[in-house]
Motif scaffolding. Structure first.
Motif, PDB file in Angstrom:
ATOM      1  N   UNK A 273       0.842  -1.206   0.000  1.00 21.73           N
ATOM      2  CA  UNK A 273       0.000   0.000   0.000  1.00 21.73           C
ATOM      3  C   UNK A 273       0.872   1.249   0.000  1.00 21.73           C
ATOM      4  N   UNK A 274       1.850   1.225   0.880  1.00 18.14           N
ATOM      5  CA  UNK A 274       2.733   2.391   1.042  1.00 18.14           C
ATOM      6  C   UNK A 274       3.541   2.631  -0.239  1.00 18.14           C
ATOM      7  N   UNK A 275       3.979   1.536  -0.856  1.00 17.42           N
ATOM      8  CA  UNK A 275       4.780   1.666  -2.098  1.00 17.42           C
ATOM      9  C   UNK A 275       3.955   2.329  -3.197  1.00 17.42           C
ATOM     10  N   UNK A 276       2.679   1.956  -3.249  1.00 14.72           N
ATOM     11  CA  UNK A 276       1.818   2.507  -4.299  1.00 14.72           C
ATOM     12  C   UNK A 276       1.527   4.001  -4.089  1.00 14.72           C
ATOM     13  N   UNK A 277       1.753   4.465  -2.854  1.00 15.76           N
ATOM     14  CA  UNK A 277       1.566   5.901  -2.591  1.00 15.76           C
ATOM     15  C   UNK A 277       2.758   6.711  -3.111  1.00 15.76           C
ATOM     16  N   UNK A 278       3.861   6.037  -3.353  1.00 15.39           N
ATOM     17  CA  UNK A 278       5.054   6.750  -3.842  1.00 15.39           C
ATOM     18  C   UNK A 278       5.003   6.804  -5.375  1.00 15.39           C
ATOM     19  N   UNK A 279       6.055   7.401  -5.950  1.00 15.50           N
ATOM     20  CA  UNK A 279       6.120   7.543  -7.404  1.00 15.50           C
ATOM     21  C   UNK A 279       6.893   6.356  -8.028  1.00 15.50           C
ATOM     22  N   UNK A 280       7.132   5.317  -7.208  1.00 10.41           N
ATOM     23  CA  UNK A 280       8.036   4.227  -7.640  1.00 10.41           C
ATOM     24  C   UNK A 280       7.573   3.507  -8.904  1.00 10.41           C
ATOM     25  N   UNK A 281       6.281   3.194  -8.981  1.00  9.17           N
ATOM     26  CA  UNK A 281       5.793   2.420 -10.131  1.00  9.17           C
ATOM     27  C   UNK A 281       5.895   3.239 -11.432  1.00  9.17           C
ATOM     28  N   UNK A 282       5.342   4.470 -11.484  1.00  6.30           N
ATOM     29  CA  UNK A 282       5.492   5.250 -12.713  1.00  6.30           C
ATOM     30  C   UNK A 282       6.956   5.490 -13.097  1.00  6.30           C
ATOM     31  N   UNK A 283       7.795   5.723 -12.087  1.00  2.00           N
ATOM     32  CA  UNK A 283       9.227   5.956 -12.376  1.00  2.00           C
ATOM     33  C   UNK A 283       9.845   4.705 -13.005  1.00  2.00           C
ATOM     34  N   UNK A 284       9.473   3.546 -12.470  1.00  4.55           N
ATOM     35  CA  UNK A 284      10.025   2.290 -13.000  1.00  4.55           C
ATOM     36  C   UNK A 284       9.560   2.068 -14.430  1.00  4.55           C
ATOM     37  N   UNK A 285       8.282   2.380 -14.683  1.00  3.31           N
ATOM     38  CA  UNK A 285       7.777   2.253 -16.058  1.00  3.31           C
ATOM     39  C   UNK A 285       8.548   3.168 -17.011  1.00  3.31           C
ATOM     40  N   UNK A 286       8.910   4.330 -16.515  1.00  2.00           N
ATOM     41  CA  UNK A 286       9.653   5.268 -17.372  1.00  2.00           C
ATOM     42  C   UNK A 286      11.015   4.680 -17.754  1.00  2.00           C
ATOM     43  N   UNK A 287      11.655   4.031 -16.797  1.00  3.82           N
ATOM     44  CA  UNK A 287      12.969   3.421 -17.101  1.00  3.82           C
ATOM     45  C   UNK A 287      12.784   2.286 -18.118  1.00  3.82           C
ATOM     46  N   UNK A 288      11.742   1.491 -17.884  1.00  2.41           N
ATOM     47  CA  UNK A 288      11.475   0.386 -18.811  1.00  2.41           C
ATOM     48  C   UNK A 288      11.234   0.929 -20.214  1.00  2.41           C
ATOM     49  N   UNK A 289      10.456   2.000 -20.294  1.00  2.00           N
ATOM     50  CA  UNK A 289      10.143   2.585 -21.592  1.00  2.00           C
ATOM     51  C   UNK A 289      11.394   3.161 -22.260  1.00  2.00           C
ATOM     52  N   UNK A 290      12.263   3.704 -21.439  1.00  2.00           N
ATOM     53  CA  UNK A 290      13.521   4.244 -21.963  1.00  2.00           C
ATOM     54  C   UNK A 290      14.304   3.131 -22.686  1.00  2.00           C
ATOM     55  N   UNK A 291      14.374   1.965 -22.053  1.00  4.10           N
ATOM     56  CA  UNK A 291      15.079   0.832 -22.677  1.00  4.10           C
ATOM     57  C   UNK A 291      14.361   0.377 -23.953  1.00  4.10           C
ATOM     58  N   UNK A 292      13.049   0.409 -23.889  1.00  2.00           N
ATOM     59  CA  UNK A 292      12.267  -0.024 -25.047  1.00  2.00           C
ATOM     60  C   UNK A 292      12.524   0.865 -26.260  1.00  2.00           C
TER      61      UNK A 292
END
Lengths: 323, 278
Positions: A273-292
């Protein structure tokens, strides 16, 4: 759309590879044959053979040479799964009992060693020294990456660089090598082989990052294991690295994992729950997209071909993967 | 060399340790070195008898030094990979301490790492055929291991036959590949005789455990006494086979013949020049 649809036109070639895989794992010992066959029949996306088949189209495609490479890469992957299940003490894989669960650790070790040796036996049908240099280097790095993963467990002090190096070795290299060896086996120009290696590497990085994200965002039914399982095992993945930048999350994490043995389901739910309140998931997607994006860019210099379009579709599919 | 006799630990000073074997050992240890693995995994003892035999066989060939060394190093890496994976027990995770758990996990990965290294080192010198020879030997050894694991054996004689295959197949395949077919079979008998002789001063069932390693667990309790007696019978048989085989050795192998006989006799009289395995 399913990933398998993006390469549906390869069915005939994939059937040939499937048949060769079945032949490769035959053994005089009933249980060894049975355990290897169960593993093969458990399925999987056969993504490594797909990359070999696709990248083999940029030179003189010879199904026998391509088959040799594809079979060995899939066998190496299979052998590593059998051993990984011993490491993780995993009862299930893809919803089915693991070899370790069915026959015990020792048989899992023998089965993994047997399959790995079959992979090497098979690849020696190719005499190309470069192919062996590339594959053997990857194999050493794969093990080194897994050793690092054990070393880095519950190490909250690790950084982005540690994580990226680990997933490179753990996932991206074998995909990159599949692409490169497909090109090498078909005598494609060296420049193409290098571009395809980098394409595979970037796709592999993106794939693993999304896998790590899904560990927190997908449901237990989708994952086949409880959400947050990677964290529970002590694996510090990209979402965790970003989430730890939030002091409140970091404090909670350190508190809950003060004694990893005693982390409860409720603790995990609180952390998720706490993790989802942070920006961690969108930030991680951005890194993944960068590689893509980098993966797609590598294909720019490759001739227009149906295989190239499929490689693009696979990359885009991986980017959109949400379960 | 340290061994147990009548419950007492004895130390025997090794005689004339082969400089070559020591150099090879150092080379293998250098290749295997991984500080994190070493911290948690008690890697199996490097079998010096196998190393010695490989050196004997390959010294007899016209192979260049670098190739001969790489053959020996990679064969021993394969042996270490197989032996390390034998350390992984069936023990459940819940009964293991954190350190034991980590040690088990790293034993799995260490074996895979050594296998990768064998392939890498042979790829570097473009020895594709040798990669195949070792890979085929590994598949066959694992089939034999499954036979012992599932006790697909009906007599102690068969048990020892399969055990001998597991212990010696790697060496005999390399000998055959190097064209040394005359040595191949005798080498297997020498290795088994040496292995069993190395434990001749150990009393009781611990001799069985030291002779057969973890495979002794596969012998039913009711057969352990019989198995203990069988060891002496097998030593006698294998030694006779070695002597018989060596008697027919062609003249060009006379130096090997002398080495094999001397080391075997030294083991029999407890003055082994080779370290016993741990």
């Amino acid at each position: 759309m399913k990933l398998t649809k993006t390469y549906g036109h390869l069915k005939k070639e994939l059937d040939i590879i499937e048949h060769a895989l079945t032949e490769a794992i035959q053994s005089d010992h009933d249980v060894l044959r049975e355990s290897s066959t169960k593993l093969l029949q458990a399925g999987g996306k056969r993504i490594r053979p797909v990359f070999v088949l696709l990248c083999g189209q940029f030179g003189n495609f010879d199904i026998n040479r391509i088959k040799t490479v594809a079979v060995s890469l899939e066998l190496i992957h299979m052998a590593s799964l059998v051993h990984d299940d011993v490491i993780d003490d995993a009862p299930l894989r893809r919803g089915k009992p693991t070899i370790k669960q069915l026959y015990g650790n020792r048989v899992a070790m023998y089965t993994g060693d047997f399959i790995l040796a079959r992979a090497l036996e098979n690849i020696t049908r190719l005499s190309d020294p470069e192919a062996h240099r590339v594959l053997s280097k990857t194999m050493v790095q794969l093990s080194a990456g897994e050793i690092e993963q054990i070393r880095d467990k519950y190490n909250w002090k690790q950084n982005l660089r540690d994580y990226l190096r680990r997933i490179k070795r753990k996932t991206a290299l074998l995909i990159a090598t599949s692409c490169q060896l497909g090109a090498i086996a078909s005598d494609a120009p060296v420049d193409y082989a290098k571009k395809l290696f980098r394409y595979g590497y970037y796709v592999g990085m993106s794939y693993q990052i999304i896998d790590d994200i899904l560990d927190f965002t997908a449901s237990e039914a989708e994952l086949g294991k409880p959400a947050g399982n990677d964290l529970l095992q002590g694996n510090v993945t990209l979402p965790i690295l970003y989430a730890m930048e939030d002091q409140a999350f970091y404090k909670l994490l350190k508190g809950k994992f003060f004694n990893p043995e005693q982390v409860t389901d409720s603790d995990m739910n609180q952390l998720l729950e706490k993790l989802k309140e942070t920006d961690a998931i969108p930030q991680s997607y951005r890194v993944s997209d960068h590689y893509l994006q980098k993966a797609l860019k590598e294909l720019d210099g490759i001739p227009d071909h149906k295989a190239k379009h499929t490689l693009q579709s696979i990359a885009k599919y991986i980017g959109k993967r949400r379960s | 060399m340290i061994f147990e006799m009548d419950g007492r630990v004895q130390v025997v000073v090794l005689q004339t340790p082969s400089v070559e074997v020591n150099k090879l050992k150092a080379l293998i240890n250098e290749k295997m070195h991984h500080s994190y693995i070493e911290q948690y995994v008690q890697t199996p003892h490097l079998n010096e008898d196998k190393l010695y035999m490989l050196a004997l066989i390959l010294n007899n060939t016209g192979l260049p030094e670098y190739k001969k060394n790489q053959y020996i190093v990679t064969a021993m890496l394969v042996q270490m990979a197989l032996d390390t994976h034998d350390l992984v027990s069936n023990t459940d995770r819940d009964v293991l301490t954190d350190n034991d758990e980590k040690s088990k996990q790293l034993a799995v990965l260490a074996g895979d790492y050594y296998s990768g290294l064998y392939y890498f080192l042979l790829s570097e010198i473009e020895e594709v055929k040798m990669i195949q020879v070792l890979a085929t030997a590994i598949t066959d050894i694992n089939e034999y291991k499954m036979q012992l694991y599932y006790k697909d054996i009906h007599s102690l004689e068969t048990f020892f036959h399969v055990f001998k295959k597991i212990e010696t197949l790697l060496i005999t395949r390399i000998a055959a590949f190097a064209g040394e077919t005359d040595i191949s079979e005798v080498a297997a008998e020498w290795l088994l005789a040496k292995r069993l002789l190395n434990t001749k001063n150990i009393s009781g069932y611990s001799r069985l455990d030291r002779s057969l390693g973890h495979w002794s667990e596969q012998i039913p309790v009711s057969c352990r006494e019989e198995a203990l007696h069988a060891i002496d019978k097998f030593i006698h048989e294998e030694t006779s086979l070695v002597e018989k085989g060596l008697a027919h050795f062609p003249a060009y192998l006379s130096s090997i013949k002398t080495c094999m006989l001397d080391t075997l006799r030294a083991s029999a009289s407890n003055k082994s020049s080779m370290a016993e395995e741990g």
